[in-house]
Design a protein around this motif. Sequence first.
Motif, PDB file in Angstrom:
ATOM      1  N   ASP A 148      23.637 -79.451  46.809  1.00 21.90           N
ATOM      2  CA  ASP A 148      24.834 -79.577  46.988  1.00 21.90           C
ATOM      3  C   ASP A 148      25.390 -81.036  47.180  1.00 21.90           C
ATOM      4  OD1 ASP A 148      27.028 -79.822  49.178  1.00 21.90           O
ATOM      5  OD2 ASP A 148      25.943 -78.761  51.006  1.00 21.90           O
ATOM      6  N   PRO A 149      26.035 -81.456  46.441  1.00 22.60           N
ATOM      7  CA  PRO A 149      26.542 -82.722  46.292  1.00 22.60           C
ATOM      8  C   PRO A 149      27.555 -83.812  47.085  1.00 22.60           C
ATOM      9  CG  PRO A 149      28.012 -81.752  45.313  1.00 22.60           C
ATOM     10  CD  PRO A 149      27.226 -80.618  45.518  1.00 22.60           C
ATOM     11  N   ASP A 150      27.328 -82.716  48.633  1.00 25.51           N
ATOM     12  CA  ASP A 150      27.925 -83.286  49.752  1.00 25.51           C
ATOM     13  C   ASP A 150      27.005 -83.377  50.712  1.00 25.51           C
ATOM     14  OD1 ASP A 150      30.507 -83.287  48.803  1.00 25.51           O
ATOM     15  OD2 ASP A 150      30.923 -80.923  48.666  1.00 25.51           O
ATOM     16  N   SER A 151      25.605 -82.819  50.355  1.00 26.31           N
ATOM     17  CA  SER A 151      24.924 -83.154  51.661  1.00 26.31           C
ATOM     18  C   SER A 151      24.323 -84.602  51.585  1.00 26.31           C
ATOM     19  CB  SER A 151      23.799 -82.667  50.904  1.00 26.31           C
ATOM     20  OG  SER A 151      22.676 -82.542  51.783  1.00 26.31           O
ATOM     21  N   GLU A 152      24.382 -84.783  53.054  1.00 28.24           N
ATOM     22  CA  GLU A 152      23.553 -85.984  53.810  1.00 28.24           C
ATOM     23  C   GLU A 152      22.082 -86.311  53.790  1.00 28.24           C
ATOM     24  OE1 GLU A 152      25.000 -86.298  57.632  1.00 28.24           O
ATOM     25  OE2 GLU A 152      27.447 -86.365  56.910  1.00 28.24           O
ATOM     26  N   ASN A 153      21.875 -85.136  52.701  1.00 26.47           N
ATOM     27  CA  ASN A 153      20.248 -85.283  52.742  1.00 26.47           C
ATOM     28  C   ASN A 153      19.411 -86.274  51.968  1.00 26.47           C
ATOM     29  OD1 ASN A 153      19.915 -82.378  54.090  1.00 26.47           O
ATOM     30  ND2 ASN A 153      19.342 -81.356  52.639  1.00 26.47           N
ATOM     31  N   GLU A 154      18.604 -87.191  52.226  1.00 25.67           N
ATOM     32  CA  GLU A 154      17.999 -87.507  51.247  1.00 25.67           C
ATOM     33  C   GLU A 154      18.126 -87.409  49.416  1.00 25.67           C
ATOM     34  OE1 GLU A 154      14.090 -89.756  52.763  1.00 25.67           O
ATOM     35  OE2 GLU A 154      13.782 -88.064  51.939  1.00 25.67           O
ATOM     36  N   SER A 155      18.392 -88.290  48.823  1.00 26.67           N
ATOM     37  CA  SER A 155      18.697 -88.204  47.033  1.00 26.67           C
ATOM     38  C   SER A 155      17.209 -88.025  46.930  1.00 26.67           C
ATOM     39  CB  SER A 155      19.362 -89.175  46.576  1.00 26.67           C
ATOM     40  OG  SER A 155      18.659 -90.285  46.603  1.00 26.67           O
ATOM     41  N   ALA A 156      17.398 -87.849  45.314  1.00 24.38           N
ATOM     42  CA  ALA A 156      15.735 -88.098  44.368  1.00 24.38           C
ATOM     43  C   ALA A 156      15.700 -90.003  44.747  1.00 24.38           C
ATOM     44  CB  ALA A 156      16.058 -87.784  42.910  1.00 24.38           C
ATOM     45  N   SER A 157      16.403 -90.765  44.999  1.00 21.91           N
ATOM     46  CA  SER A 157      16.039 -92.078  44.854  1.00 21.91           C
ATOM     47  C   SER A 157      16.082 -92.345  46.240  1.00 21.91           C
ATOM     48  CB  SER A 157      18.052 -92.679  44.563  1.00 21.91           C
ATOM     49  OG  SER A 157      17.500 -93.882  44.277  1.00 21.91           O
ATOM     50  N   ASP A 158      16.674 -91.876  46.767  1.00 27.47           N
ATOM     51  CA  ASP A 158      15.439 -92.136  48.197  1.00 27.47           C
ATOM     52  C   ASP A 158      14.895 -92.153  48.615  1.00 27.47           C
ATOM     53  OD1 ASP A 158      18.069 -92.785  48.793  1.00 27.47           O
ATOM     54  OD2 ASP A 158      19.000 -90.812  49.571  1.00 27.47           O
ATOM     55  N   ILE A 159      13.756 -91.009  48.053  1.00 34.66           N
ATOM     56  CA  ILE A 159      12.662 -90.949  47.633  1.00 34.66           C
ATOM     57  C   ILE A 159      11.551 -91.238  47.384  1.00 34.66           C
ATOM     58  CG2 ILE A 159      10.727 -88.845  47.310  1.00 34.66           C
ATOM     59  CD1 ILE A 159      12.613 -86.719  48.253  1.00 34.66           C
ATOM     60  N   VAL A 160      11.822 -91.809  45.926  1.00 29.90           N
ATOM     61  CA  VAL A 160      11.456 -92.640  44.852  1.00 29.90           C
ATOM     62  C   VAL A 160      11.007 -94.293  45.716  1.00 29.90           C
ATOM     63  CG1 VAL A 160      11.845 -94.240  42.721  1.00 29.90           C
ATOM     64  CG2 VAL A 160      11.955 -91.061  42.781  1.00 29.90           C
ATOM     65  N   ASN A 161      12.710 -94.522  46.459  1.00 28.82           N
ATOM     66  CA  ASN A 161      11.796 -96.069  46.891  1.00 28.82           C
ATOM     67  C   ASN A 161      12.400 -96.191  47.428  1.00 28.82           C
ATOM     68  OD1 ASN A 161      13.871 -97.478  44.263  1.00 28.82           O
ATOM     69  ND2 ASN A 161      14.830 -95.971  44.270  1.00 28.82           N
ATOM     70  N   GLY A 162      11.850 -95.339  48.343  1.00 20.73           N
ATOM     71  CA  GLY A 162      11.037 -94.935  49.894  1.00 20.73           C
ATOM     72  C   GLY A 162      10.063 -94.734  50.609  1.00 20.73           C
ATOM     73  N   MET A 163       9.547 -93.593  50.630  1.00 20.46           N
ATOM     74  CA  MET A 163       8.115 -93.061  50.144  1.00 20.46           C
ATOM     75  C   MET A 163       6.821 -93.909  49.974  1.00 20.46           C
ATOM     76  SD  MET A 163       7.177 -89.210  48.852  1.00 20.46           S
ATOM     77  CE  MET A 163       8.041 -88.593  50.002  1.00 20.46           C
ATOM     78  N   ARG A 164       5.719 -93.970  50.811  1.00 17.84           N
ATOM     79  CA  ARG A 164       4.988 -94.541  50.606  1.00 17.84           C
ATOM     80  C   ARG A 164       4.480 -93.937  49.521  1.00 17.84           C
ATOM     81  NH1 ARG A 164       0.686 -94.403  53.571  1.00 17.84           N
ATOM     82  NH2 ARG A 164       1.917 -92.218  54.406  1.00 17.84           N
ATOM     83  N   GLU A 165       2.968 -94.936  48.558  1.00 19.56           N
ATOM     84  CA  GLU A 165       2.788 -94.339  47.010  1.00 19.56           C
ATOM     85  C   GLU A 165       1.724 -93.282  47.322  1.00 19.56           C
ATOM     86  OE1 GLU A 165      -1.179 -96.564  44.290  1.00 19.56           O
ATOM     87  OE2 GLU A 165       0.555 -97.608  45.270  1.00 19.56           O
ATOM     88  N   GLU A 166       0.597 -92.876  48.826  1.00 15.74           N
ATOM     89  CA  GLU A 166      -0.112 -91.789  48.873  1.00 15.74           C
ATOM     90  C   GLU A 166       1.277 -91.050  48.964  1.00 15.74           C
ATOM     91  OE1 GLU A 166      -4.076 -90.612  51.470  1.00 15.74           O
ATOM     92  OE2 GLU A 166      -2.984 -91.921  52.091  1.00 15.74           O
ATOM     93  N   GLU A 167       2.372 -90.899  49.745  1.00 12.77           N
ATOM     94  CA  GLU A 167       2.782 -89.983  49.679  1.00 12.77           C
ATOM     95  C   GLU A 167       3.291 -89.000  48.820  1.00 12.77           C
ATOM     96  OE1 GLU A 167       5.342 -91.629  53.368  1.00 12.77           O
ATOM     97  OE2 GLU A 167       4.132 -89.816  54.357  1.00 12.77           O
ATOM     98  N   LEU A 168       3.941 -89.991  48.077  1.00 15.08           N
ATOM     99  CA  LEU A 168       4.871 -89.437  46.246  1.00 15.08           C
ATOM    100  C   LEU A 168       3.548 -89.169  45.601  1.00 15.08           C
ATOM    101  CD1 LEU A 168       7.104 -90.316  44.592  1.00 15.08           C
ATOM    102  CD2 LEU A 168       6.434 -92.447  44.287  1.00 15.08           C
TER     103      LEU A 168
END
Length: 329
Positions: free
Chosen positions: A132-152
């Motif tokens: 859903d391009p109109d969603s306010e959910n996290e994008s893949a970029s948000d996850i890749v750049n923001g998640m801790r290494e262990e969680e990722l």
Amino acid sequence: MEIVHTPVLLQPCLEWLSPVGEPFEKNGWMVDCTLGEGGHSNAFLSNFPSLNVIGIDADSVIQARAKERLASYGNRMHFYNGWFNDFHGNYPSEYPKPDLILFDLGISVFHYERSGRGFSFRYDEPLDMRLDPDSENESASDIVNGMREEELANLIYLYGEEKLSRRIAHGIVASRANGRIESSKALADIIYEVVPGSYRHGPIHPATRTFQALRIAVNSELRHIPEALHNAFNNLNAGGKMGVITFHSLEDRIVKNYFRNLGRECVCPPEVAQCRCGGKPCAEILTRKPVGPTDEEIKINSPSRSAKLRVVRKLRDATEYHLLGVEGY
């Protein structure tokens, strides 16, 4: 209009979910829970002239393409822009309850080839992956750049079943120290560089499973499946059929376990002294083994190679106990 996506297991779907009996002689109803470009809906509408279809899709862009494709069916075709779990969790009162339900849990080729949202590592696109391009959910970029290494690493291992998840997560975190990872190609290149040489030249691209894991996480795909299946099954008319197409083991395990529970006489846990689930099967399992593609279909449509179709016929409503042992419950 050029159609990008070829629907998988189309002939088996028409055969196993064929509308027969009285409801369909009086304009039966089908819910296509994952409409995409409308391939499955088009086949059912053209093969069964008394059938009405409700097509669900969270992506308004791809749904617009389906509307154009299916316009000739007039008021036999209806559209719902949203997630299938929301639709079945609060079934719209303006529609009759369905006699057929189909879930195709795969991602349309359109999203890989034309959406421009970074689903594919073959193109240099913004790393988004939201259906859903109109969603306010996290994008893949948000996850890749923001998640801790262990969680990722855990995410890549859990959702991608990637055995090199820790190495890949470490490489991603090291690379983002030099700046945000914003494109699908940049991420694919990082993964390609950090895996061993032997892994680069395997049967699939080394970024395949990581991209799958990110897509699943961004769209909460697995988390919604059990409840969506359960609500959809209870929305189905008695005697109706529900089919689910899966593409990887995580999805298929959920569907298999839920359908198995539907077919059992009792699913109450041992601590329940008296049966509360009804003590009778809720469904007849029509496909004892999942139906897969023929060699010919794989040759023509390679994304079908991992597809599995499971189908049940409803006998009575299921209870919350039928979700026990299903992933997430």
